[in-house]
Enzyme design. Sequence first.
Site, mmCIF file in Angstrom:
data_model
loop_
_atom_site.group_PDB
_atom_site.id
_atom_site.type_symbol
_atom_site.label_atom_id
_atom_site.label_comp_id
_atom_site.label_asym_id
_atom_site.label_seq_id
_atom_site.Cartn_x
_atom_site.Cartn_y
_atom_site.Cartn_z
ATOM 1 N N CYS A 286 0.673 -1.139 0.086
ATOM 2 C CA CYS A 286 -0.158 0.084 0.223
ATOM 3 C C CYS A 286 0.705 1.158 -0.083
ATOM 4 C CB CYS A 286 -0.907 -0.010 1.099
ATOM 5 S SG CYS A 286 -2.018 -1.475 1.244
HETATM 6 C C1 BEZ Z 1 0.575 -4.623 1.783
HETATM 7 O O1 BEZ Z 1 0.074 -3.456 1.530
HETATM 8 O O2 BEZ Z 1 1.866 -4.638 1.664
HETATM 9 C C2 BEZ Z 1 -0.298 -5.639 2.141
HETATM 10 C C3 BEZ Z 1 -1.484 -5.649 2.739
HETATM 11 C C4 BEZ Z 1 -2.038 -6.951 3.239
HETATM 12 C C5 BEZ Z 1 -1.761 -8.085 3.014
HETATM 13 C C6 BEZ Z 1 -0.510 -8.203 2.278
HETATM 14 C C7 BEZ Z 1 0.339 -7.106 1.774
#
Ligand code: BEZ
Length: 211
Positions: A45
Amino acid sequence: MALRLGDVAPNFKAQTTAGEIDFYEYLGDGWGILFSHPADYTPVCTTELGKTALLKDEFAKRNVKGLAVSVDPLDRHEGWVKDINETQNVEVNFPLIADGDRNVATLYDMIHPNADTTATVRSLFVIGPDKKIKLTITYPASTGRNFNEVLRVVESLQLTSNYSVATPADWNHGEDVIVVPAVSTEDAQKKFPKGVKVVKPYLRYTPQPNL
Ligand code: BEZ
């Protein structure tokens, strides 16, 4: 029920990092991209929000406003935005919705319980000036989206809306576009002064008309 292409994008009011926003007022008569992410302070994210901030000028050129959403609270969004700015070398320049009551997530069906019972998945909606949904994509939490692809689709959508052309597979900015079937070859020849190449009666190309 899930929102589909051509449906009216539901309006909402939400608390964001830029204060309370009425979605339709925020969009005005331009285009919008509403996109959810699973959680703040997560690596994928962080890169996504950084990338959208980097593409700000490209979105602005196309009259597109971005709006991000997750169920995290405002104070977490604000802290995380500082981290994004620092680590991605950007200035996040669009609001993040704090959707603690899941109002936006529910309206746009952004929680997919068989993937995650509480967090939003990576949903993305492109909304046109008529407030209708023009594109939906859904990615899992572990895969960051390609925002250059989102820009490419927006450009294609805008060409269709302004010039009655479609774009072929793997089309990129500057390449020939397709005359839509609703336009006769005779009309196309008048409408597209750069020329119309007829490969088959149903397969006709013309140079990108707005260049
Ligand atoms: C991320 O944004 O890195 C993420 C969020 C939830 C699960 C896996 C990755």
